[in-house]
Design an enzyme around this catalytic site. Structure first.
Site, PDB file in Angstrom:
ATOM      1  N   CYS A  86       0.391  -0.791  -0.123  1.00 56.95           N
ATOM      2  CA  CYS A  86       0.304   0.260  -0.340  1.00 56.95           C
ATOM      3  C   CYS A  86       0.701   1.158  -0.361  1.00 56.95           C
ATOM      4  O   CYS A  86       1.729   1.273  -0.105  1.00 56.95           O
ATOM      5  CB  CYS A  86      -1.114   0.216   1.579  1.00 56.95           C
ATOM      6  SG  CYS A  86      -1.689  -1.695   2.149  1.00 56.95           S
ATOM      7  N   SER A 139       4.825  -1.218 -17.561  1.00 55.08           N
ATOM      8  CA  SER A 139       6.425  -1.760 -17.239  1.00 55.08           C
ATOM      9  C   SER A 139       7.420  -2.358 -17.260  1.00 55.08           C
ATOM     10  O   SER A 139       8.654  -2.205 -17.146  1.00 55.08           O
ATOM     11  CB  SER A 139       5.290  -2.513 -16.271  1.00 55.08           C
ATOM     12  OG  SER A 139       5.267  -3.692 -16.943  1.00 55.08           O
ATOM     13  N   CYS A 181      13.509  -4.600  -0.092  1.00 57.79           N
ATOM     14  CA  CYS A 181      12.898  -5.474  -1.273  1.00 57.79           C
ATOM     15  C   CYS A 181      13.725  -5.487  -2.975  1.00 57.79           C
ATOM     16  O   CYS A 181      13.160  -4.185  -3.070  1.00 57.79           O
ATOM     17  CB  CYS A 181      10.882  -4.915  -0.908  1.00 57.79           C
ATOM     18  SG  CYS A 181      10.495  -5.900  -3.290  1.00 57.79           S
ATOM     19  N   CYS A 200       6.148 -14.015  -2.281  1.00 59.43           N
ATOM     20  CA  CYS A 200       6.828 -12.576  -1.481  1.00 59.43           C
ATOM     21  C   CYS A 200       5.484 -12.749   0.255  1.00 59.43           C
ATOM     22  O   CYS A 200       4.323 -12.878   0.190  1.00 59.43           O
ATOM     23  CB  CYS A 200       6.733 -11.443  -1.980  1.00 59.43           C
ATOM     24  SG  CYS A 200       6.383 -10.209  -0.915  1.00 59.43           S
ATOM     25  N   ASN A 240       2.567   0.202   5.325  1.00 63.63           N
ATOM     26  CA  ASN A 240       2.707  -0.307   4.273  1.00 63.63           C
ATOM     27  C   ASN A 240       3.387  -2.006   4.337  1.00 63.63           C
ATOM     28  O   ASN A 240       4.083  -1.794   5.226  1.00 63.63           O
ATOM     29  CB  ASN A 240       3.507   0.521   3.222  1.00 63.63           C
ATOM     30  CG  ASN A 240       3.665  -0.082   1.822  1.00 63.63           C
ATOM     31  OD1 ASN A 240       4.917   0.528   1.043  1.00 63.63           O
ATOM     32  ND2 ASN A 240       3.021  -1.378   1.062  1.00 63.63           N
ATOM     33  N   CYS A 251      11.465 -14.181  -3.213  1.00 57.80           N
ATOM     34  CA  CYS A 251      10.690 -14.545  -4.166  1.00 57.80           C
ATOM     35  C   CYS A 251      11.470 -14.620  -5.599  1.00 57.80           C
ATOM     36  O   CYS A 251      10.859 -15.311  -6.047  1.00 57.80           O
ATOM     37  CB  CYS A 251      10.011 -13.402  -4.780  1.00 57.80           C
ATOM     38  SG  CYS A 251      10.895 -11.678  -4.971  1.00 57.80           S
ATOM     39  N   GLY A 295      -1.737   1.217  -5.149  1.00 59.91           N
ATOM     40  CA  GLY A 295      -3.286   0.736  -4.385  1.00 59.91           C
ATOM     41  C   GLY A 295      -4.371   1.822  -4.854  1.00 59.91           C
ATOM     42  O   GLY A 295      -4.602   2.532  -4.528  1.00 59.91           O
ATOM     43  N   ASP A 348       9.463  -6.951 -21.144  1.00 61.77           N
ATOM     44  CA  ASP A 348       8.547  -6.228 -19.521  1.00 61.77           C
ATOM     45  C   ASP A 348       9.555  -6.479 -18.755  1.00 61.77           C
ATOM     46  O   ASP A 348      10.114  -6.958 -18.570  1.00 61.77           O
ATOM     47  CB  ASP A 348       7.697  -7.726 -19.703  1.00 61.77           C
ATOM     48  CG  ASP A 348       6.580  -6.909 -19.271  1.00 61.77           C
ATOM     49  OD1 ASP A 348       6.624  -5.597 -18.764  1.00 61.77           O
ATOM     50  OD2 ASP A 348       5.085  -7.476 -18.837  1.00 61.77           O
ATOM     51  N   ASP A 349       8.677  -5.836 -17.494  1.00 62.48           N
ATOM     52  CA  ASP A 349       9.362  -5.690 -16.320  1.00 62.48           C
ATOM     53  C   ASP A 349       9.564  -7.399 -15.763  1.00 62.48           C
ATOM     54  O   ASP A 349      10.841  -8.040 -15.147  1.00 62.48           O
ATOM     55  CB  ASP A 349       8.889  -5.304 -15.102  1.00 62.48           C
ATOM     56  CG  ASP A 349       8.051  -5.234 -14.919  1.00 62.48           C
ATOM     57  OD1 ASP A 349       6.703  -5.539 -15.391  1.00 62.48           O
ATOM     58  OD2 ASP A 349       7.112  -6.039 -13.457  1.00 62.48           O
ATOM     59  N   CYS A 396      16.152  -8.170  -0.354  1.00 61.78           N
ATOM     60  CA  CYS A 396      15.366  -8.733  -0.187  1.00 61.78           C
ATOM     61  C   CYS A 396      15.146  -9.505  -1.136  1.00 61.78           C
ATOM     62  O   CYS A 396      14.534  -8.617  -2.132  1.00 61.78           O
ATOM     63  CB  CYS A 396      14.328  -8.775   0.490  1.00 61.78           C
ATOM     64  SG  CYS A 396      13.202 -10.548   0.343  1.00 61.78           S
ATOM     65  N   TYR A 452       9.475  -3.233 -10.180  1.00 62.11           N
ATOM     66  CA  TYR A 452       8.277  -3.217 -10.929  1.00 62.11           C
ATOM     67  C   TYR A 452       7.685  -1.982  -9.350  1.00 62.11           C
ATOM     68  O   TYR A 452       7.052  -0.989 -10.749  1.00 62.11           O
ATOM     69  CB  TYR A 452       7.426  -3.999 -10.631  1.00 62.11           C
ATOM     70  CG  TYR A 452       5.981  -3.884 -11.150  1.00 62.11           C
ATOM     71  CD1 TYR A 452       5.460  -3.733 -12.240  1.00 62.11           C
ATOM     72  CD2 TYR A 452       5.495  -3.898  -9.604  1.00 62.11           C
ATOM     73  CE1 TYR A 452       4.279  -3.717 -12.715  1.00 62.11           C
ATOM     74  CE2 TYR A 452       3.533  -3.630  -9.956  1.00 62.11           C
ATOM     75  CZ  TYR A 452       3.082  -3.681 -11.444  1.00 62.11           C
ATOM     76  OH  TYR A 452       1.534  -3.849 -12.081  1.00 62.11           O
TER      77      TYR A 452
END
Ligand code: AMP
Length: 479
Positions: free
Chosen positions: A20, A304, A257, A403, A122, A457, A46, A366-367, A454, A263
């Site tokens: 968020c 993106s 992150c 994630c 968030n 993922c 968001g 693309d991303d 991090c 993205y």
């Protein structure tokens, strides 16, 4: 304005907060419109619901609205029904499918012996279910199933027991996971960032206003200047025009992150000293070096993949062209519940430009790929418009693990890349060739040390202990 308690949704329950947007402004004039403007700037974080909570006359009042910020708040602004207070926080909610309403939208409010408290959050608290049970045992009532409500009640409890500074510290020692927070206790505002710094949180100033926001772009847009990032583990008090660091809870391992740079964040934001646009440009450059393709034209997936496609083309001295038109009024496809729905929505959202595509060998950039629905659909669209060859290039590595820290990528079975070779993925999306950026290439592009990011993922190894998952390093908090 009515004091609005969180709604309870007995059917869906509520999921934790995700990626968020949070904003907080403490000034000398009414802050509502500035918070509103910042929330509009952070709309990409968001789109499902928004809220603003403002301190006025000894109370905190909130307005929460469904949908986009400018649509939801329009009636309040037009009728002059906006709060007049000079301290307030705001929130944009990024929910998952099936929960597109203000249920669970921030800010969350409670009334306590220390006065009203409000929180915008968030991130995602990984141990919130245990904490919720423990607090329930102690008699704390809950009206939602969100992690934010748990955090707010925990903070209220520890602050009542130990005072503001030690109370926040005690809560932070207990909370695990990702949280970038704007908190109000009466007219005092606090910016709180988890010790690993998963999600961004930036401090700025505009005239008499002191601002905290998820991204620096939100500070720019209200005419402010960025002061600095709130440091991982830092707790800042903002009161009466003063900015005071109460303490910083250090972790041995910072974990920003990587997906913010790939993205999520706006390219015009600078997060933890790194400009997002520059990272994306480098992602494209490194992708070109690692995975060049023989083709006539480089086409981005809008929006993106734009920056990455631009630098990919520039690095290889290839032609760059906008081969897909994006309908800017279409809805977000990522959260649509079924593949069928997403499929139709991608068609509505993107349409090829025939002269750019017909008879051409295309590099499509693309991303990232998550489920692969978007990519499959675009490849088939381009083919139906006469593309001769399609070489898919992805400016981030394969996403293979969930994630737990605030990005809506939750279950392993949704990832197209899990246990598949590039060739298998290529066949599944129907391309002529397909390549991802390496993890090393990603880290180099963002320009941070591997130990500051991090990448759970991508590796399935996480910087925080998660039940049933591997931990990448054992960490303890330092004081
Ligand atoms: P898909 O592979 O069809 O599931 O969607 C992947 C595309 O959606 C990516 O290229 C991104 O542009 C975008 N995307 C990736 N992750 C998210 C997310 N958590 N929320 C919204 N959009 C996302």
């Amino acid at each position: 304005m009515d004091f609005q308690l969180q709604d309870y949704d007995p059917i869906n329950g509520l999921k934790p907060s995700e990626n968020c947007a949070v904003v907080g402004i403490c000034g000398k004039d009414p802050v509502f419109l500035k918070i509103y403007t910042s929330l509009r700037t952070l709309q990409h974080r968001g789109q499902e619901a928004s809220g603003v909570a403002i301190y006025d006359n000894g109370k905190i009042n909130a307005i929460k609205v469904d949908g986009l910020v400018h649509e939801g708040f329009k009636p309040y602004i037009e009728k002059g029904l906006t709060p007049k207070g000079i301290v307030g926080i705001g929130h944009n909610r990024y929910s998952t499918a099936g929960m597109k309403n203000i249920t669970g939208a921030g800010p969350f409010l409670i009334s306590t012996a220390m006065g009203d408290m409000a929180i915008s959050h968030n991130g995602e608290i990984t141990n919130y279910e245990i904490l919720r049970d423990e607090l329930k045992e102690l008699g704390v009532p809950f009206v939602t199933k969100t992690d934010t409500e748990v955090m707010l009640n925990l903070l209220a409890r520890t602050i009542r027991q130990r005072g503001i500074k030690n109370g926040i510290k005690s809560s932070m020692e207990i909370l695990q996971g990702a949280y970038s927070v704007a908190l109000m206790i009466g007219e005092r505002m606090y910016a709180i960032r988890d010790p690993k710094g998963f999600r961004p949180l930036i401090l700025g100033k505009s005239g008499n206003d002191i601002i905290v926001a998820s991204e620096s772009a939100a500070i720019d847009v209200v005419g402010g200047k960025v002061i600095r990032d709130v440091q991982p583990g830092e707790v800042i008090e903002i009161f009466n025009g003063e900015i005071t660091t109460l303490f910083t809870l250090r972790s041995q391992r910072i974990s920003h992150c990587m997906f913010e740079y790939v993205y999520f964040a706006r390219p015009d934001s600078i997060i933890d000293g790194t400009e997002v646009y520059n990272s994306r440009y480098q992602l494209g450059t490194n992708l070109a070096r690692e995975a060049p393709a023989e083709a006539d034209v480089v086409i981005p997936v809008p929006d993106s993949g734009r920056t990455q496609a631009l630098s990919y083309a520039s690095e290889l001295k290839m032609e760059y062209s906008e081969g897909l038109f994006k309908n800017r009024y279409s809805e977000r496809t990522f959260i649509m519940p079924g593949n069928m729905e997403r499929d139709g929505a991608v068609k509505l959202k993107l349409n090829p430009i025939k002269s750019v595509v017909n008879g051409k060998r295309i590099v499509l950039v693309d991303d990232s790929i998550v489920r692969g629905t978007t990519m499959k659909r675009i490849v088939s669209l381009l083919r139906s418009f006469g593309a001769r060859e399609i070489h898919v290039r992805i400016a981030s590595p394969k996403i293979v693990a969930p994630c737990y820290f605030g990005v809506d990528m939750k279950t392993r079975d949704q990832f197209i890349a899990l246990n598949k070779t590039d060739q298998q993925i290529c066949d599944e999306v129907g391309a002529d060739s397909l390549a991802y950026l390496s993890i090393e290439g990603l880290i180099k592009s963002i320009g941070m040390d591997k130990k500051s990011l991090c990448i759970g993922c991508l590796t399935g190894e996480y910087p925080v202990k998660i039940l049933g998952e591997k931990e990448d390093v054992q960490t303890t908090l330092e004081f």
